[in-house]
Design an enzyme around this catalytic site. Structure first.
Site, PDB file in Angstrom:
ATOM      1  N   ARG A   1      14.175  55.339  73.912  1.00 57.81           N
ATOM      2  CA  ARG A   1      14.694  56.565  73.671  1.00 57.81           C
ATOM      3  C   ARG A   1      16.070  56.632  74.361  1.00 57.81           C
ATOM      4  O   ARG A   1      17.017  57.116  73.709  1.00 57.81           O
ATOM      5  CB  ARG A   1      13.971  57.568  74.414  1.00 57.81           C
ATOM      6  CG  ARG A   1      14.931  59.000  74.572  1.00 57.81           C
ATOM      7  CD  ARG A   1      13.942  60.364  75.341  1.00 57.81           C
ATOM      8  NE  ARG A   1      14.705  61.448  75.091  1.00 57.81           N
ATOM      9  CZ  ARG A   1      14.091  62.520  75.698  1.00 57.81           C
ATOM     10  NH1 ARG A   1      12.949  62.606  76.317  1.00 57.81           N
ATOM     11  NH2 ARG A   1      14.968  63.783  75.635  1.00 57.81           N
TER      12      ARG A   1
ATOM     13  N   ASN B   1       7.288  63.508  67.732  1.00 57.58           N
ATOM     14  CA  ASN B   1       8.645  63.668  67.164  1.00 57.58           C
ATOM     15  C   ASN B   1       9.242  62.531  66.520  1.00 57.58           C
ATOM     16  O   ASN B   1       8.649  61.135  66.715  1.00 57.58           O
ATOM     17  CB  ASN B   1       9.474  63.852  68.563  1.00 57.58           C
ATOM     18  CG  ASN B   1       9.794  65.571  68.530  1.00 57.58           C
ATOM     19  OD1 ASN B   1       9.912  66.214  67.824  1.00 57.58           O
ATOM     20  ND2 ASN B   1      10.013  65.594  69.913  1.00 57.58           N
TER      21      ASN B   1
ATOM     22  N   CYS C   1       5.753  72.092  66.964  1.00 53.82           N
ATOM     23  CA  CYS C   1       6.910  72.099  67.744  1.00 53.82           C
ATOM     24  C   CYS C   1       7.066  73.162  68.731  1.00 53.82           C
ATOM     25  O   CYS C   1       6.639  74.333  68.397  1.00 53.82           O
ATOM     26  CB  CYS C   1       7.944  71.970  67.003  1.00 53.82           C
ATOM     27  SG  CYS C   1       9.682  72.048  68.132  1.00 53.82           S
ATOM     28  N   ASP C   2       7.123  73.103  70.144  1.00 56.65           N
ATOM     29  CA  ASP C   2       6.904  74.021  71.020  1.00 56.65           C
ATOM     30  C   ASP C   2       8.284  74.697  71.291  1.00 56.65           C
ATOM     31  O   ASP C   2       8.368  75.865  71.816  1.00 56.65           O
ATOM     32  CB  ASP C   2       6.656  73.719  72.580  1.00 56.65           C
ATOM     33  CG  ASP C   2       7.498  72.669  72.788  1.00 56.65           C
ATOM     34  OD1 ASP C   2       8.239  71.978  72.200  1.00 56.65           O
ATOM     35  OD2 ASP C   2       7.603  72.250  74.244  1.00 56.65           O
TER      36      ASP C   2
ATOM     37  N   HIS D   1      13.281  71.980  64.356  1.00 52.89           N
ATOM     38  CA  HIS D   1      14.674  71.709  65.156  1.00 52.89           C
ATOM     39  C   HIS D   1      15.693  71.908  64.337  1.00 52.89           C
ATOM     40  O   HIS D   1      16.934  71.531  64.463  1.00 52.89           O
ATOM     41  CB  HIS D   1      14.888  70.235  65.780  1.00 52.89           C
ATOM     42  CG  HIS D   1      13.815  69.877  67.021  1.00 52.89           C
ATOM     43  ND1 HIS D   1      13.915  68.725  67.530  1.00 52.89           N
ATOM     44  CD2 HIS D   1      12.822  70.655  67.378  1.00 52.89           C
ATOM     45  CE1 HIS D   1      12.886  68.831  68.228  1.00 52.89           C
ATOM     46  NE2 HIS D   1      12.247  69.891  68.236  1.00 52.89           N
TER      47      HIS D   1
ATOM     48  N   TYR E   1      18.555  73.408  68.830  1.00 54.29           N
ATOM     49  CA  TYR E   1      18.909  72.268  68.395  1.00 54.29           C
ATOM     50  C   TYR E   1      20.033  72.319  67.238  1.00 54.29           C
ATOM     51  O   TYR E   1      20.501  71.298  66.790  1.00 54.29           O
ATOM     52  CB  TYR E   1      17.578  71.470  67.795  1.00 54.29           C
ATOM     53  CG  TYR E   1      16.725  70.752  68.512  1.00 54.29           C
ATOM     54  CD1 TYR E   1      17.029  69.627  69.309  1.00 54.29           C
ATOM     55  CD2 TYR E   1      15.708  71.754  69.320  1.00 54.29           C
ATOM     56  CE1 TYR E   1      15.986  69.066  70.171  1.00 54.29           C
ATOM     57  CE2 TYR E   1      14.785  71.156  70.188  1.00 54.29           C
ATOM     58  CZ  TYR E   1      15.323  69.858  70.928  1.00 54.29           C
ATOM     59  OH  TYR E   1      14.188  69.359  71.345  1.00 54.29           O
TER      60      TYR E   1
ATOM     61  N   ARG F   1      19.995  61.972  78.397  1.00 62.47           N
ATOM     62  CA  ARG F   1      18.578  62.663  78.793  1.00 62.47           C
ATOM     63  C   ARG F   1      17.463  61.865  79.127  1.00 62.47           C
ATOM     64  O   ARG F   1      16.738  62.133  79.927  1.00 62.47           O
ATOM     65  CB  ARG F   1      18.367  63.456  77.310  1.00 62.47           C
ATOM     66  CG  ARG F   1      16.925  64.509  77.582  1.00 62.47           C
ATOM     67  CD  ARG F   1      17.075  65.429  78.721  1.00 62.47           C
ATOM     68  NE  ARG F   1      15.657  65.898  78.986  1.00 62.47           N
ATOM     69  CZ  ARG F   1      15.145  66.421  80.176  1.00 62.47           C
ATOM     70  NH1 ARG F   1      16.233  66.334  81.042  1.00 62.47           N
ATOM     71  NH2 ARG F   1      13.969  66.784  80.393  1.00 62.47           N
TER      72      ARG F   1
HETATM   73  C1  G6P Z   1      11.381  70.636  73.142  1.00 61.68           C
HETATM   74  C2  G6P Z   1      11.154  69.850  71.919  1.00 61.68           C
HETATM   75  C3  G6P Z   1      10.327  68.632  71.774  1.00 61.68           C
HETATM   76  C4  G6P Z   1      11.053  67.793  72.797  1.00 61.68           C
HETATM   77  C5  G6P Z   1      11.222  68.314  74.249  1.00 61.68           C
HETATM   78  C6  G6P Z   1      11.978  67.023  74.851  1.00 61.68           C
HETATM   79  O1  G6P Z   1      10.179  70.797  73.549  1.00 61.68           O
HETATM   80  O2  G6P Z   1      10.737  71.042  71.097  1.00 61.68           O
HETATM   81  O3  G6P Z   1      10.331  68.370  70.518  1.00 61.68           O
HETATM   82  O4  G6P Z   1      10.137  66.554  72.695  1.00 61.68           O
HETATM   83  O5  G6P Z   1      11.831  69.475  74.045  1.00 61.68           O
HETATM   84  O6  G6P Z   1      11.914  67.523  76.193  1.00 61.68           O
HETATM   85  P1  G6P Z   1      12.638  66.405  77.274  1.00 61.68           P
HETATM   86  O7  G6P Z   1      12.409  67.167  78.365  1.00 61.68           O
HETATM   87  O8  G6P Z   1      11.808  65.006  76.822  1.00 61.68           O
HETATM   88  O9  G6P Z   1      14.121  66.032  76.886  1.00 61.68           O
HETATM   89 MN    MN Z   2      10.118  69.971  68.984  1.00 58.07          MN
END
Ligand code: G6P
Ligand code: MN
Length: 437
Positions: free
Chosen positions: A91, A145, A168-169, A198, A260, A280
């Site tokens: 990542r 993802n 997706c949340d 997104h 997004y 991030r």
């Molecule tokens: C949101 C998105 C997810 C993503 C996450 C990343 O919840 O919908 O798709 O994986 O954010 O969060 P992070 O805290 O890992 O940056």
């Molecule tokens: Mn997502």
């Protein structure tokens, strides 16, 4: 009572999920829970945490964890999947390689999402084949993802499997945040939403009486700004992300955007705001990753989970459980999920994987019609969709040309020269993961 398997048992999102399963056990009671991960070390820590948590809060549950796919999927009803191919190490590269060239570096958007997508497809296909060997009828609820790329790849690889649901949340996170601003219980909302994962917009936000609260909400966002419902628990980068919603609503006020979209509305501006040295991924590795594993180790040492805090986003874990519950009991609740278009958005091609509101029943999602969308939104969606389709083409055809076309079309890149440069760097960085182009 249901049997579930959690794929990605060693994820730092998992302890929160285990806690939510305890909280919701009367609504969605389990007989058996198996956690699976390919990373034994991570899995063990969270698995041992789970043992203590369940002994205290869910003693009737049969709980185990494993790194063996032949044990993970026996006789399961629901598989909750959240895997990260390549881990945080990759990542970090997904984010830093584009940023070093002045392009958005983000895990799901732009070249980073492209790289992650190509990695995820291989692992997702393998895992689904493993699951189907043992549990042909299980519902697979998938958070993996980049969901847009994953959903398109799975649509092609498993065209007759109608028990894979990609979710997706972020829409739920937004609904909960709207609820906080409006002081309304977000479960009361009946949203209208359209787009790609997104990459979507809320067009209406009805309450139970049928009033559209969206105009009022838009006014509040313009006047007061916008913060996530769980602002107190969010890192600075997420607060920055949410604060951009006000800019987006100022510039394009028709609808309320998914957070997004800022990477596509303002690619150059956003790229300048991101730190190419500390992304991030670094924030997560220094924060959540350390915190959650330390907390789990503490619980194991103390032999009790009382007083421990491992959760960092309630919506994320509650959403996947509520989706399962709505399917299991045919509740027909409305959730925003990813499905094949087939006319839902009537002026977009049928075979697009779109994110829309759907009634969730034991027969799966019954999406609600959106109809025709305006020129701006259609244009935005179609170029992004072409990028997604070409990315999946590139994977299956092992085609450098398709990969180059995909990245050239992506709004965060926007130039064929830059696309080639970033693609070559990504190929090098991903050589242990990608098929050969
Ligand atoms: C949101 C998105 C997810 C993503 C996450 C990343 O919840 O919908 O798709 O994986 O954010 O969060 P992070 O805290 O890992 O940056
Ligand atoms: Mn997502």
């Amino acid at each position: 009572k249901f049997n579930i398997t959690v794929v990605g048992g060693g994820s730092t999102w998992t302890p929160g999920l285990l806690k939510s399963l305890c909280t919701l056990k009367d609504r969605f009671p389990l007989k058996k829970l198996v956690m699976f991960d390919i990373n034994e070390e991570r899995q063990n820590i969270i698995g041992e945490y789970g043992k203590i948590l369940f002994k205290e809060e869910y003693p009737e549950l049969e709980f185990s964890y494993t790194t063996n796919p032949d044990e993970a999927y026996l006789d399961t009803d629901f598989v909750f999947m959240q895997m990260r191919s390549g881990g945080y190490e990759m990542r970090e590269k997904d984010e830093k390689i584009p940023l070093s060239m002045g392009i958005i570096g983000q895990e799901t958007c732009g070249p980073g999402g492209f790289a992650y997508g190509i990695r995820s497809i291989t692992d997702m296909i393998k895992t689904i084949n493993d699951i189907r060997k043992y549990s042909p009828d299980a519902w697979i609820l998938n958070y993996t993802n980049p969901a847009a790329i994953v959903a398109e790849a799975l649509r092609r690889e498993f065209p007759n499997d109608n028990k894979i649901l990609n979710i997706c949340d972020q829409p739920v996170n937004l609904l909960r945040s709207y609820g906080r601003l409006l002081n309304v219980d977000p479960n009361q909302f009946e949203p209208v939403y359209f787009g790609l994962n997104h990459f979507g917009w809320f067009t209406n936000l009805y309450d139970k009486e049928g009033n559209d609260l969206l105009p009022k909400l838009r006014k509040m966002i313009l006047e007061e700004g916008f913060i996530p419902v769980d602002a107190e628990q969010r890192d600075q980068s997420w607060l920055d992300t949410y604060s951009m919603v006000r800019d987006m609503v100022t510039d394009f006020p028709d609808y309320l955007p998914n957070t997004y979209l800022q990477y596509y509305y303002y690619p150059e501006y956003k790229a300048k705001k991101l730190d190419p040295e500390y992304t991030r991924a670094n924030e997560v590795m220094d924060g959540r990753e350390k915190r959650v594993f330390e907390e789990c180790r503490k619980v194991v040492e103390a032999g009790t989970s009382k007083g421990s805090h491992v959760t960092h986003n309630d919506a994320h874990s509650e959403f996947i459980i509520e989706v399962a519950e709505s399917i299991a009991y045919n509740l027909g609740r409305i959730y925003i999920v990813i499905v094949e278009n087939n006319g839902i958005i009537s002026n977009i091609q049928d075979d697009a994987m779109v994110e829309v509101a759907a009634v969730l029943t034991s027969n799966g999602p019954r999406p609600m019609s959106v109809g025709k969308i305006g020129t701006f939104y259609k244009g935005m969606i179609e170029s992004q969709l072409a990028y997604e389709k070409l990315t999946v083409d590139a994977y299956f055809e092992q085609s450098y040309e398709k990969a180059l076309m995909a990245l050239t079309l992506n709004r965060t890149v926007g130039c064929g020269k830059k696309a080639r440069q970033v693609l070559d760097k990504l190929i090098e960085a991903n050589k242990d993961y990608w098929p050969e182009f």
